[in-house]
Design a protein around this motif. Structure first.
Motif, PDB file in Angstrom:
ATOM      1  N   MET A 107       0.829  -1.207   0.000  1.00 31.50           N
ATOM      2  CA  MET A 107       0.000   0.000   0.000  1.00 31.50           C
ATOM      3  C   MET A 107       0.863   1.256   0.000  1.00 31.50           C
ATOM      4  O   MET A 107       0.542   2.241  -0.674  1.00 31.50           O
ATOM      5  CB  MET A 107      -0.936  -0.010   1.208  1.00 31.50           C
ATOM      6  N   THR A 108       1.955   1.216   0.742  1.00 31.89           N
ATOM      7  CA  THR A 108       2.861   2.363   0.768  1.00 31.89           C
ATOM      8  C   THR A 108       3.457   2.606  -0.608  1.00 31.89           C
ATOM      9  O   THR A 108       3.581   3.754  -1.057  1.00 31.89           O
ATOM     10  CB  THR A 108       3.980   2.134   1.803  1.00 31.89           C
ATOM     11  N   TRP A 109       3.817   1.535  -1.296  1.00 36.91           N
ATOM     12  CA  TRP A 109       4.339   1.676  -2.664  1.00 36.91           C
ATOM     13  C   TRP A 109       3.259   2.198  -3.602  1.00 36.91           C
ATOM     14  O   TRP A 109       3.538   3.013  -4.483  1.00 36.91           O
ATOM     15  CB  TRP A 109       4.871   0.345  -3.151  1.00 36.91           C
ATOM     16  N   THR A 110       2.028   1.727  -3.407  1.00 44.74           N
ATOM     17  CA  THR A 110       0.926   2.219  -4.240  1.00 44.74           C
ATOM     18  C   THR A 110       0.736   3.712  -4.034  1.00 44.74           C
ATOM     19  O   THR A 110       0.440   4.451  -4.984  1.00 44.74           O
ATOM     20  CB  THR A 110      -0.377   1.465  -3.904  1.00 44.74           C
ATOM     21  N   VAL A 171      -8.540   6.728  -1.699  1.00 42.06           N
ATOM     22  CA  VAL A 171      -7.141   6.329  -1.906  1.00 42.06           C
ATOM     23  C   VAL A 171      -6.319   7.476  -2.481  1.00 42.06           C
ATOM     24  O   VAL A 171      -5.174   7.711  -2.060  1.00 42.06           O
ATOM     25  CB  VAL A 171      -7.074   5.085  -2.826  1.00 42.06           C
ATOM     26  N   GLU A 172      -6.899   8.205  -3.420  1.00 48.42           N
ATOM     27  CA  GLU A 172      -6.174   9.341  -3.998  1.00 48.42           C
ATOM     28  C   GLU A 172      -5.945  10.448  -2.974  1.00 48.42           C
ATOM     29  O   GLU A 172      -4.886  11.086  -2.954  1.00 48.42           O
ATOM     30  CB  GLU A 172      -6.936   9.882  -5.201  1.00 48.42           C
ATOM     31  N   ALA A 173      -6.937  10.680  -2.102  1.00 50.44           N
ATOM     32  CA  ALA A 173      -6.787  11.700  -1.061  1.00 50.44           C
ATOM     33  C   ALA A 173      -5.677  11.307  -0.093  1.00 50.44           C
ATOM     34  O   ALA A 173      -4.886  12.150   0.350  1.00 50.44           O
ATOM     35  CB  ALA A 173      -8.106  11.891  -0.316  1.00 50.44           C
ATOM     36  N   TRP A 174      -5.618  10.027   0.236  1.00 48.97           N
ATOM     37  CA  TRP A 174      -4.549   9.535   1.110  1.00 48.97           C
ATOM     38  C   TRP A 174      -3.188   9.700   0.443  1.00 48.97           C
ATOM     39  O   TRP A 174      -2.225  10.159   1.068  1.00 48.97           O
ATOM     40  CB  TRP A 174      -4.802   8.068   1.445  1.00 48.97           C
ATOM     41  N   ALA A 175      -3.121   9.341  -0.834  1.00 51.99           N
ATOM     42  CA  ALA A 175      -1.848   9.439  -1.561  1.00 51.99           C
ATOM     43  C   ALA A 175      -1.349  10.876  -1.624  1.00 51.99           C
ATOM     44  O   ALA A 175      -0.142  11.134  -1.554  1.00 51.99           O
ATOM     45  CB  ALA A 175      -2.008   8.865  -2.964  1.00 51.99           C
ATOM     46  N   ALA A 176      -2.266  11.813  -1.766  1.00 48.60           N
ATOM     47  CA  ALA A 176      -1.890  13.222  -1.886  1.00 48.60           C
ATOM     48  C   ALA A 176      -1.734  13.901  -0.530  1.00 48.60           C
ATOM     49  O   ALA A 176      -1.211  15.019  -0.445  1.00 48.60           O
ATOM     50  CB  ALA A 176      -2.927  13.973  -2.707  1.00 48.60           C
ATOM     51  N   GLY A 177      -2.185  13.240   0.533  1.00 44.03           N
ATOM     52  CA  GLY A 177      -2.214  13.858   1.852  1.00 44.03           C
ATOM     53  C   GLY A 177      -0.894  13.802   2.591  1.00 44.03           C
ATOM     54  O   GLY A 177       0.112  13.274   2.091  1.00 44.03           O
ATOM     55  N   PRO A 178      -0.887  14.304   3.825  1.00 43.33           N
ATOM     56  CA  PRO A 178       0.357  14.435   4.589  1.00 43.33           C
ATOM     57  C   PRO A 178       0.800  13.173   5.307  1.00 43.33           C
ATOM     58  O   PRO A 178       1.940  13.082   5.752  1.00 43.33           O
ATOM     59  CB  PRO A 178       0.011  15.531   5.602  1.00 43.33           C
ATOM     60  N   THR A 179      -0.091  12.188   5.447  1.00 42.65           N
ATOM     61  CA  THR A 179       0.284  10.991   6.201  1.00 42.65           C
ATOM     62  C   THR A 179       0.395   9.775   5.290  1.00 42.65           C
ATOM     63  O   THR A 179      -0.399   9.613   4.354  1.00 42.65           O
ATOM     64  CB  THR A 179      -0.739  10.684   7.311  1.00 42.65           C
ATOM     65  N   ASP A 180       1.394   8.945   5.574  1.00 44.59           N
ATOM     66  CA  ASP A 180       1.526   7.699   4.817  1.00 44.59           C
ATOM     67  C   ASP A 180       1.047   6.510   5.643  1.00 44.59           C
ATOM     68  O   ASP A 180       1.287   5.359   5.288  1.00 44.59           O
ATOM     69  CB  ASP A 180       2.976   7.482   4.362  1.00 44.59           C
ATOM     70  N   ALA A 181       0.333   6.803   6.740  1.00 47.20           N
ATOM     71  CA  ALA A 181      -0.178   5.732   7.589  1.00 47.20           C
ATOM     72  C   ALA A 181      -1.154   4.849   6.831  1.00 47.20           C
ATOM     73  O   ALA A 181      -2.033   5.351   6.120  1.00 47.20           O
ATOM     74  CB  ALA A 181      -0.865   6.323   8.822  1.00 47.20           C
ATOM     75  N   GLY A 186      -6.751   9.310   8.745  1.00 44.95           N
ATOM     76  CA  GLY A 186      -6.128   9.733   7.499  1.00 44.95           C
ATOM     77  C   GLY A 186      -5.727   8.615   6.570  1.00 44.95           C
ATOM     78  O   GLY A 186      -5.288   8.864   5.443  1.00 44.95           O
ATOM     79  N   SER A 187      -5.893   7.370   7.005  1.00 43.70           N
ATOM     80  CA  SER A 187      -5.552   6.220   6.159  1.00 43.70           C
ATOM     81  C   SER A 187      -6.681   5.961   5.166  1.00 43.70           C
ATOM     82  O   SER A 187      -7.791   6.476   5.326  1.00 43.70           O
ATOM     83  CB  SER A 187      -5.335   4.980   7.025  1.00 43.70           C
ATOM     84  N   PRO A 188      -6.433   5.153   4.139  1.00 41.90           N
ATOM     85  CA  PRO A 188      -7.502   4.852   3.177  1.00 41.90           C
ATOM     86  C   PRO A 188      -8.749   4.242   3.815  1.00 41.90           C
ATOM     87  O   PRO A 188      -9.867   4.612   3.463  1.00 41.90           O
ATOM     88  CB  PRO A 188      -6.825   3.855   2.221  1.00 41.90           C
ATOM     89  N   SER A 189      -8.556   3.326   4.771  1.00 41.31           N
ATOM     90  CA  SER A 189      -9.710   2.688   5.404  1.00 41.31           C
ATOM     91  C   SER A 189     -10.506   3.678   6.235  1.00 41.31           C
ATOM     92  O   SER A 189     -11.725   3.529   6.405  1.00 41.31           O
ATOM     93  CB  SER A 189      -9.255   1.510   6.273  1.00 41.31           C
ATOM     94  N   ASP A 190      -9.835   4.694   6.756  1.00 45.43           N
ATOM     95  CA  ASP A 190     -10.514   5.741   7.518  1.00 45.43           C
ATOM     96  C   ASP A 190     -11.259   6.684   6.573  1.00 45.43           C
ATOM     97  O   ASP A 190     -12.433   7.012   6.799  1.00 45.43           O
ATOM     98  CB  ASP A 190      -9.480   6.520   8.335  1.00 45.43           C
ATOM     99  N   LEU A 191     -10.618   7.092   5.513  1.00 44.35           N
ATOM    100  CA  LEU A 191     -11.214   8.051   4.589  1.00 44.35           C
ATOM    101  C   LEU A 191     -12.390   7.471   3.809  1.00 44.35           C
ATOM    102  O   LEU A 191     -13.346   8.178   3.486  1.00 44.35           O
ATOM    103  CB  LEU A 191     -10.152   8.554   3.608  1.00 44.35           C
ATOM    104  N   VAL A 192     -12.343   6.167   3.500  1.00 44.28           N
ATOM    105  CA  VAL A 192     -13.382   5.579   2.652  1.00 44.28           C
ATOM    106  C   VAL A 192     -14.738   5.556   3.353  1.00 44.28           C
ATOM    107  O   VAL A 192     -15.787   5.552   2.682  1.00 44.28           O
ATOM    108  CB  VAL A 192     -12.984   4.166   2.187  1.00 44.28           C
ATOM    109  N   VAL A 193     -14.763   5.559   4.679  1.00 43.49           N
ATOM    110  CA  VAL A 193     -16.039   5.586   5.409  1.00 43.49           C
ATOM    111  C   VAL A 193     -16.791   6.873   5.067  1.00 43.49           C
ATOM    112  O   VAL A 193     -17.996   6.858   4.777  1.00 43.49           O
ATOM    113  CB  VAL A 193     -15.811   5.487   6.928  1.00 43.49           C
ATOM    114  N   GLY A 194     -16.074   7.995   5.065  1.00 44.95           N
ATOM    115  CA  GLY A 194     -16.701   9.271   4.757  1.00 44.95           C
ATOM    116  C   GLY A 194     -17.072   9.411   3.296  1.00 44.95           C
ATOM    117  O   GLY A 194     -18.172   9.883   2.965  1.00 44.95           O
ATOM    118  N   THR A 195     -16.184   8.989   2.403  1.00 49.05           N
ATOM    119  CA  THR A 195     -16.489   9.132   0.974  1.00 49.05           C
ATOM    120  C   THR A 195     -17.648   8.224   0.570  1.00 49.05           C
ATOM    121  O   THR A 195     -18.495   8.612  -0.231  1.00 49.05           O
ATOM    122  CB  THR A 195     -15.252   8.813   0.105  1.00 49.05           C
ATOM    123  N   MET A 196     -17.701   7.023   1.154  1.00 45.65           N
ATOM    124  CA  MET A 196     -18.800   6.111   0.831  1.00 45.65           C
ATOM    125  C   MET A 196     -20.129   6.681   1.315  1.00 45.65           C
ATOM    126  O   MET A 196     -21.147   6.623   0.603  1.00 45.65           O
ATOM    127  CB  MET A 196     -18.545   4.744   1.461  1.00 45.65           C
TER     128      MET A 196
END
Length: 207
Positions: A107-110, A171-181, A186-196
């Motif tokens: 995921m970090t590489w992605t 995923v794109e918001a995470w990739a562009a954001g300040p954290t690589d967690a 701020g992680s993809p699994s956290d952000l997808v709850v709101g976007t969904m």
């Protein structure tokens, strides 16, 4: 038995090439990496590399598509009595939560690949193709879940489009954001709850 072993070996080789390409791209950028370097780093010949992938950019496709594969599997396994929005969100969260250090590293590489895609049209095209392919593959899974025999059911297609877009944006918001967690705020699994929630809020829950 032999065919099964051969297929596993091919899958392992393909995965190793993809991991090597993702690592090099994320580290140096696609423009600074050659197919020869990817092949050498993977322990295969250049000829073998081109048996698996047409271009060096294509080599990262399995890495970028891994989360989508997990989501489709998880959604198909979710009990039918779970409301659709809940089932989609749960499957998305689980698919974007790394179960082990290897997946977390992938995921970090992605994340690095998506950042590099901003300046690389070929890499960006692969990402967009994967997102569209996921949406198309999600349609029959939803159709089966909802018992809809109509392949052109607009309700099913809208849910598929909303779910696919929610995942992509997260995923794109995470990739562009300040954290690589890869887990937590701020992680993809956290952000997808709101976007969904936002993208499915206006859709009627199928009966």
């Amino acid at each position: 038995m032999t065919d099964s072993l051969t297929q596993r070996r091919k899958a392992a080789t393909r995965t190793e090439i993809a991991r090597t390409a993702a690592h090099l791209f994320a580290e140096r950028g696609p423009g600074a990496v050659t197919a020869e370097e990817i092949a050498a780093g993977s322990g295969v010949s250049l000829r073998t590399f081109y048996r698996y992938f047409r271009t060096k950019e294509d080599a990262v496709e399995p890495m970028m598509a891994a989360g989508a594969e997990r989501w489709l599997t998880l959604l198909a396994e979710t009990p039918a009595d779970v409301p659709l929005a809940e089932a989609l969100t749960s499957a998305a969260v689980d698919s974007l939560t790394p179960p082990d250090p290897t997946i977390a590293e992938n995921m970090t590489w992605t994340r690095g690949l998506l950042r590099a895609a901003d300046d690389d049209a070929a890499l960006r095209a692969i990402w967009h193709r994967l997102v569209l392919d996921f949406e198309h593959r999600l349609v029959p899974v939803l159709r089966t879940r909802l018992g809809s025999p109509d392949p052109d059911d607009l309700t099913v297609r809208l849910w598929a489009a909303a779910a696919s877009t929610a995942s992509r944006v997260a995923v794109e918001a995470w990739a562009a954001g300040p954290t690589d967690a890869t887990e937590g705020p701020g992680s993809p699994s956290d952000l997808v709850v709101g976007t969904m929630a936002r993208l499915t809020a206006g859709l009627a829950e199928p009966s």
